[in-house]
Design an enzyme around this catalytic site. Structure first.
Site, PDB file in Angstrom:
ATOM      1  N   TYR A   1      -1.743  -1.298  11.005  1.00 45.06           N
ATOM      2  CA  TYR A   1      -1.959  -1.573   9.578  1.00 45.06           C
ATOM      3  C   TYR A   1      -0.819  -0.965   8.757  1.00 45.06           C
ATOM      4  O   TYR A   1      -0.211  -1.639   7.918  1.00 45.06           O
ATOM      5  CB  TYR A   1      -3.313  -1.033   9.100  1.00 45.06           C
TER       6      TYR A   1
ATOM      7  N   SER B   1       0.877  -1.176   0.000  1.00 41.84           N
ATOM      8  CA  SER B   1       0.000   0.000   0.000  1.00 41.84           C
ATOM      9  C   SER B   1       0.909   1.219   0.000  1.00 41.84           C
ATOM     10  O   SER B   1       2.082   1.128   0.406  1.00 41.84           O
ATOM     11  CB  SER B   1      -0.861  -0.007   1.269  1.00 41.84           C
TER      12      SER B   1
HETATM   13  N1  LIG Z   1      -8.822  -0.877  -0.501  1.00 38.95           N
HETATM   14  C1  LIG Z   1      -7.791  -0.059  -0.285  1.00 38.95           C
HETATM   15  O1  LIG Z   1      -7.952   1.171  -0.148  1.00 38.95           O
HETATM   16  C2  LIG Z   1      -6.408  -0.608  -0.244  1.00 38.95           C
HETATM   17  C3  LIG Z   1      -5.331   0.293  -0.408  1.00 38.95           C
HETATM   18  C4  LIG Z   1      -4.044  -0.204  -0.357  1.00 38.95           C
HETATM   19  C5  LIG Z   1      -3.814  -1.555  -0.163  1.00 38.95           C
HETATM   20  N2  LIG Z   1      -4.878  -2.398  -0.008  1.00 38.95           N
HETATM   21  C6  LIG Z   1      -4.593  -3.816   0.225  1.00 38.95           C
HETATM   22  O2  LIG Z   1      -5.225  -4.580  -0.781  1.00 38.95           O
HETATM   23  C7  LIG Z   1      -5.422  -5.913  -0.316  1.00 38.95           C
HETATM   24  C8  LIG Z   1      -6.818  -6.387  -0.689  1.00 38.95           C
HETATM   25  O3  LIG Z   1      -7.758  -5.609  -0.001  1.00 38.95           O
HETATM   26  P1  LIG Z   1      -9.089  -5.056  -0.680  1.00 38.95           P
HETATM   27  O4  LIG Z   1      -9.009  -3.586  -0.686  1.00 38.95           O
HETATM   28  O5  LIG Z   1      -9.375  -5.757  -1.953  1.00 38.95           O
HETATM   29  O6  LIG Z   1     -10.132  -5.418   0.470  1.00 38.95           O
HETATM   30  P2  LIG Z   1     -11.322  -6.483   0.536  1.00 38.95           P
HETATM   31  O7  LIG Z   1     -12.282  -6.260  -0.570  1.00 38.95           O
HETATM   32  O8  LIG Z   1     -11.815  -6.388   1.947  1.00 38.95           O
HETATM   33  O9  LIG Z   1     -10.604  -7.898   0.316  1.00 38.95           O
HETATM   34  C9  LIG Z   1      -9.799  -8.476   1.321  1.00 38.95           C
HETATM   35  C10 LIG Z   1      -9.530  -9.925   0.985  1.00 38.95           C
HETATM   36  O10 LIG Z   1      -8.680 -10.456   2.023  1.00 38.95           O
HETATM   37  C11 LIG Z   1      -9.240 -11.678   2.474  1.00 38.95           C
HETATM   38  N3  LIG Z   1      -8.992 -11.895   3.884  1.00 38.95           N
HETATM   39  C12 LIG Z   1      -9.205 -11.056   4.914  1.00 38.95           C
HETATM   40  N4  LIG Z   1      -8.980 -11.663   6.095  1.00 38.95           N
HETATM   41  C13 LIG Z   1      -8.596 -12.925   5.788  1.00 38.95           C
HETATM   42  C14 LIG Z   1      -8.228 -14.064   6.573  1.00 38.95           C
HETATM   43  N5  LIG Z   1      -8.218 -14.031   7.905  1.00 38.95           N
HETATM   44  N6  LIG Z   1      -7.903 -15.219   5.939  1.00 38.95           N
HETATM   45  C15 LIG Z   1      -7.935 -15.282   4.577  1.00 38.95           C
HETATM   46  N7  LIG Z   1      -8.267 -14.248   3.794  1.00 38.95           N
HETATM   47  C16 LIG Z   1      -8.606 -13.091   4.391  1.00 38.95           C
HETATM   48  C17 LIG Z   1     -10.743 -11.536   2.242  1.00 38.95           C
HETATM   49  O11 LIG Z   1     -11.323 -12.826   2.062  1.00 38.95           O
HETATM   50  P3  LIG Z   1     -12.377 -13.508   3.079  1.00 38.95           P
HETATM   51  O12 LIG Z   1     -13.185 -12.416   3.685  1.00 38.95           O
HETATM   52  O13 LIG Z   1     -13.126 -14.469   2.212  1.00 38.95           O
HETATM   53  O14 LIG Z   1     -11.517 -14.198   4.074  1.00 38.95           O
HETATM   54  C18 LIG Z   1     -10.799 -10.745   0.946  1.00 38.95           C
HETATM   55  O15 LIG Z   1     -10.785 -11.609  -0.163  1.00 38.95           O
HETATM   56  C19 LIG Z   1      -5.144  -5.876   1.196  1.00 38.95           C
HETATM   57  O16 LIG Z   1      -3.870  -6.425   1.439  1.00 38.95           O
HETATM   58  C20 LIG Z   1      -5.156  -4.396   1.511  1.00 38.95           C
HETATM   59  O17 LIG Z   1      -4.357  -4.083   2.628  1.00 38.95           O
HETATM   60  C21 LIG Z   1      -6.168  -1.956  -0.053  1.00 38.95           C
END
Ligand SMILES: NC(=O)c1ccc[n+]([C@@H]2O[C@H](COP(=O)([O-])OP(=O)(O)OC[C@H]3O[C@@H](n4cnc5c(N)ncnc54)[C@H](OP(=O)(O)O)[C@@H]3O)[C@@H](O)[C@H]2O)c1
Length: 256
Positions: A144, A131
């Protein structure tokens, strides 16, 4: 070609899975939500395997690796992750350790084990989802931000080790700013700046990972922010981030 995608049930991971499938890749998808995994398997077709697993548990992470290790995986996408919002002393310790297990420990284990396998065959791609938060400290989301700093530093160090070994294995760091996914709902906040789409983040991630590039930063403003942040004194940067994070607090009465 075959990819293991963690956190494939939502957001950026789901989008990466869809795009890889369109390019003809076979997929192994993980997440906790088995129902969504089954739907994705039905949609993406016979080349898709699913493994329901909770990556906050070390045994489950190792189980995912065991299921994949003999399947000639070409790309590991370490995408699963989430954030917790609040002052450091207010966030529940168990919740926080679970998050660190997913964001750091699971990513570390899978990176190390697949790196060993990839080095043996001298090919393979590791795409680690960090990120922009990985380049700064994050008051009100302290652990985080710290977890994403870990992802950035680990991946940069591995990049240099691979370069010195003249390895054909590559590592890529996806460093987005805000992305419109379920991330904020889970953290209980709302964005203070306009997010990009998960598709945009996924497109940038794959373009750079498939080209063997180290960084994938999907917007000019975030690129400038990440670059510029290196020249801002630590305490000033923390104060700026505090203000940005504070602006995210969800107004429970429906305002802002
Ligand atoms: N959205 C943003 O603004 C942003 C910005 C920078 C970086 N990121 C990074 O992008 C990545 C993906 O996030 P996203 O934004 O796409 O959010 P998201 O839509 O909430 O997706 C998160 C994913 O992580 C999985 N996950 C969460 N807890 C888990 C666990 N205990 N075991 C296995 N899987 C787990 C969830 O699957 P289940 O719920 O099925 O377990 C889901 O598929 C993350 O690493 C996040 O830090 C996001």
């Amino acid at each position: 070609m075959k990819a293991l995608v963690t956190g494939a049930t939502s957001g950026i991971g789901m989008s990466i899975a869809g795009k890889l499938s369109k390019k003809g890749w076979e997929l192994i998808l993980t997440g906790r939500n088995e129902k969504v995994l089954k739907k994705m398997q039905a949609k993406l077709g016979s080349g898709t395997e699913i493994i329901a697993a909770d990556l906050s548990k070390k045994d489950e992470v190792l189980r995912v690796y065991e299921c994949c290790k003999d399947k000639d995986v070409d790309m590991l996408v370490n995408n699963a992750g989430y954030g917790l919002f609040g002052k450091c002393e207010d966030i529940d310790l168990e919740d926080e350790l679970n998050m660190l297990n997913v964001n750091i420990t699971a990513l570390h284990i899978l990176t190390k084990l697949f790196l060993r396998d990839f080095k043996k065959k001298d090919r393979g791609i590791i795409l680690n989802v960090a990120s922009a938060a990985g380049f700064m400290s994050g008051p009100l989301m302290s652990s985080y931000y710290a977890s994403k700093n870990y992802v950035v530093r680990l991946t940069l160090a591995i990049y240099e080790e691979l370069r010195r070994d003249r390895s054909n294995v590559t590592v890529t760091l996806l460093c987005p700013g805000p992305v419109a996914t379920n991330f904020n709902n889970r953290a209980g906040v709302r964005f203070s700046v306009r997010p990009i789409s998960a598709d945009m983040a996924a497109e940038c991630a794959l373009k750079n990972a498939l080209a063997g590039k180290l960084f994938a930063i999907p917007s000019l403003s975030v690129k400038l922010g990440v670059f510029g942040s290196q020249f801002v004194p630590h305490r000033l940067l923390s104060a700026i981030v505090y203000n940005i994070q504070h602006g995210k607090i969800q107004n429970k009465d429906g305002g802002r």
